[in-house]
Design an enzyme around this catalytic site. Structure first.
Site, PDB file in Angstrom:
ATOM      1  N   HIS A  24       0.815  -1.227   0.000  1.00  0.00           N
ATOM      2  CA  HIS A  24       0.000   0.000   0.000  1.00  0.00           C
ATOM      3  C   HIS A  24       0.851   1.282   0.000  1.00  0.00           C
ATOM      4  CE1 HIS A  24       0.309  -0.279   4.388  1.00  0.00           C
ATOM      5  NE2 HIS A  24      -0.581  -1.225   4.478  1.00  0.00           N
ATOM      6  N   HIS A  78      -6.734  -9.504  12.976  1.00  0.00           N
ATOM      7  CA  HIS A  78      -6.670  -8.233  12.231  1.00  0.00           C
ATOM      8  C   HIS A  78      -7.321  -8.456  10.871  1.00  0.00           C
ATOM      9  CE1 HIS A  78      -5.367  -4.585  10.453  1.00  0.00           C
ATOM     10  NE2 HIS A  78      -4.131  -4.907  10.132  1.00  0.00           N
ATOM     11  N   GLU A  80      -7.158  -6.683   8.073  1.00  0.00           N
ATOM     12  CA  GLU A  80      -6.554  -6.219   6.817  1.00  0.00           C
ATOM     13  C   GLU A  80      -6.293  -7.419   5.907  1.00  0.00           C
ATOM     14  OE1 GLU A  80      -3.281  -3.431   7.127  1.00  0.00           O
ATOM     15  OE2 GLU A  80      -3.523  -2.867   5.033  1.00  0.00           O
ATOM     16  N   ASP A  82      -4.035  -8.565   4.041  1.00  0.00           N
ATOM     17  CA  ASP A  82      -2.836  -9.405   4.027  1.00  0.00           C
ATOM     18  C   ASP A  82      -2.934 -10.544   5.042  1.00  0.00           C
ATOM     19  OD1 ASP A  82      -2.737  -7.164   5.742  1.00  0.00           O
ATOM     20  OD2 ASP A  82      -0.577  -7.301   5.973  1.00  0.00           O
ATOM     21  N   HIS A 144      -3.049  -2.481  13.972  1.00  0.00           N
ATOM     22  CA  HIS A 144      -2.779  -1.382  13.088  1.00  0.00           C
ATOM     23  C   HIS A 144      -4.089  -0.717  12.639  1.00  0.00           C
ATOM     24  CE1 HIS A 144      -2.075  -0.889   8.473  1.00  0.00           C
ATOM     25  NE2 HIS A 144      -1.799   0.244   9.021  1.00  0.00           N
ATOM     26  N   ASP A 163      -0.089  -7.269  13.517  1.00  0.00           N
ATOM     27  CA  ASP A 163       0.906  -6.353  12.933  1.00  0.00           C
ATOM     28  C   ASP A 163       1.926  -5.844  13.959  1.00  0.00           C
ATOM     29  OD1 ASP A 163       0.080  -6.399  10.307  1.00  0.00           O
ATOM     30  OD2 ASP A 163      -1.062  -4.538  10.401  1.00  0.00           O
ATOM     31  N   TYR A 191       9.245  -0.335   8.964  1.00  0.00           N
ATOM     32  CA  TYR A 191       7.856  -0.783   9.190  1.00  0.00           C
ATOM     33  C   TYR A 191       7.153   0.153  10.172  1.00  0.00           C
ATOM     34  CZ  TYR A 191       4.399  -4.414  10.671  1.00  0.00           C
ATOM     35  OH  TYR A 191       3.274  -5.156  10.964  1.00  0.00           O
ATOM     36  N   HIS A 226       3.984 -10.493  10.628  1.00  0.00           N
ATOM     37  CA  HIS A 226       4.994 -10.278   9.574  1.00  0.00           C
ATOM     38  C   HIS A 226       6.376 -10.464  10.180  1.00  0.00           C
ATOM     39  CE1 HIS A 226       2.126  -8.454   6.775  1.00  0.00           C
ATOM     40  NE2 HIS A 226       1.727  -7.634   7.715  1.00  0.00           N
TER      41      HIS A 226
HETATM   42 FE1  FEO Z   1      -2.407  -4.068   8.879  1.00  0.00          FE
HETATM   43 FE2  FEO Z   1      -0.307  -6.667   8.045  1.00  0.00          FE
HETATM   44  O1  FEO Z   1      -1.870  -5.639   8.027  1.00  0.00           O
END
Ligand code: FEO
Length: 398
Positions: A24, A78, A80, A82, A144, A163, A191, A226
């Site tokens: 993004h 989460h 999102e 991903d 996040h 995240d 990050y 991640h």
């Molecule tokens: Fe906020 Fe890794 O997504």
């Protein structure tokens, strides 16, 4: 595709994305991972999923441990994409009736994202049994997104932090003790600067509560969504977060600019040298060569951001506007700003930058510096004056 054992009955079953470079709008030069975890207890529980397209990788890793159809429940920490993008395909495979647990906001977000997918999305209570132990849930809004939460296994001290405490680094290594800090630190800072700077206030409160409630003290392993699993020294990344949320300025100035016929570049070089001579660590960042997200990482701990642009069509250069738009969204705190630019006739760029930096809440100790046509020896005075003013302003805040 092998799973990675973290503890008896807890496995990493995520995916490694070596190729992703644009997350993004944020450059991920080292790729990323979408971490998902499997708890094998009386109830087989999957913690988070992967980006759409990587479902097969997750399922094949799970299949090395247990038939994926035996997964009883999924936790979505989460929403999102991903981490949740793989939910529809995975649930279709393991059984759409299986519950997907999320925070209250997560239920809304997942419901909106996956309308018509037939998912059985339920809100979490305070805790959920997996058999021999419970998963405890902690709301972590804005690490996040508003839906974000941590899942915690107090019995073994394992924190699934989505995240939080993550970094983008694709590699075959999964643990902090397998990768040198020199490799992971720049990715962790990159990050945090790009993803979490805007949320440092709520993150500071979450960290404070996590420490005072004993959550951090009980945590032996941090499993983010991640990058690396923190098993050797989880307190190192927590300490870094506690420092980064403060956004304390350091004796550093970032000179960020673009140039048309090298005149603005010349000013940038002169400023860089002048500030360095005055004892300020300087970073020369040409937007021709350096991605906006890497520039903001340099800006993160800098006391001063000095922005330059030539004037084109009565405006600043589009690349400079792009950088300012991105940096504005991050709402950096405690920054000194300054503007400069070259021009031929109308010369609006430096004034426009000055106005934008003011609207971003930066402290601007000097008027903008504008130089007509190519800077000559006689034009150096205002550049050196700007460097002196900025260096003095930095000394007052570091
Ligand atoms: Fe906020 Fe890794 O997504």
């Amino acid at each position: 595709m092998e799973p990675v054992k973290i503890l008896d009955n807890i496995y990493w079953v995520g995916a490694v994305d070596y190729d992703i470079r644009d997350f993004h709008g944020y450059l991920t030069p080292k790729g990323s991972t979408y971490n998902a975890y499997l708890i094998v207890d009386e109830k087989i529980t999957l913690i988070d999923t992967v980006k759409h397209g990587f479902e097969g990788e997750l399922l094949s890793r799970v299949a090395k441990i247990v038939d994926p159809k035996k997964i009883d429940q999924v936790i979505s920490n989460h929403a999102e994409m991903d981490h949740s993008g793989g939910l529809p395909e995975i649930l279709k495979y393991i059984g759409l009736e299986k519950p997907v647990y999320a925070s209250k906001v997560g239920v809304q977000n997942l419901g909106a994202q996956f309308q018509g997918a037939g998912l059985n999305i339920l809100p979490v209570a305070e805790k959920l049994s997996v058999g021999q132990q419970d998963i405890h849930f902690v709301e972590t809004r804005m690490i996040h997104w508003p839906d974000s939460m941590f899942s915690f296994l107090p019995k073994v001290g394992v924190l699934f932090s989505q995240d939080g405490f993550g970094l983008h680094l694709a590699s075959p290594q999964r643990f902090d003790d397998e990768v040198d800090e020199k490799i992971w630190y720049p990715q962790a800072l990159n990050y945090f600067a790009n993803i979490l700077t805007l949320y440092t206030d709520p993150i500071a409160k979450i960290l404070e509560k996590a420490v005072s409630s004993g959550l951090i003290g009980q945590t032996k392993i941090i499993c983010p969504d991640h990058g690396l699993i923190w098993r050797q020294n989880p307190s190192r990344i927590v300490e870094l977060y506690c420092k980064w949320v403060q956004q304390k300025p350091t004796n550093k100035a970032v000179i960020v600019f673009d140039t048309m016929w090298h005149s603005t570049e010349y000013i940038a070089r002169e400023l860089t040298d002048a500030l360095a001579i005055l004892g300020v660590e300087t970073k020369y960042q040409s937007l021709k060569n350096i991605h906006r997200s890497q520039v903001v990482t340099e800006c993160f701990e800098a006391a001063a951001i000095i922005v330059g642009s030539p004037t084109i069509n009565n405006q600043m250069y589009p690349s400079v506007a792009d950088f300012l738009c991105y940096a504005k969204g991050l709402k950096f705190k405690n920054k000194i700003g300054a503007a400069f630019g070259s021009y031929g006739w109308s010369g609006e760029s430096a004034k426009l930058i000055q106005a934008e930096l003011t609207s971003m809440g930066y402290n601007l100790p000097s008027p903008e510096v504008r130089i007509r046509w190519v800077p000559l020896e006689k034009d150096l005075g205002p550049i050196h004056d700007l460097a002196k003013t900025v260096a003095e302003a930095i000394k007052k805040v570091v």
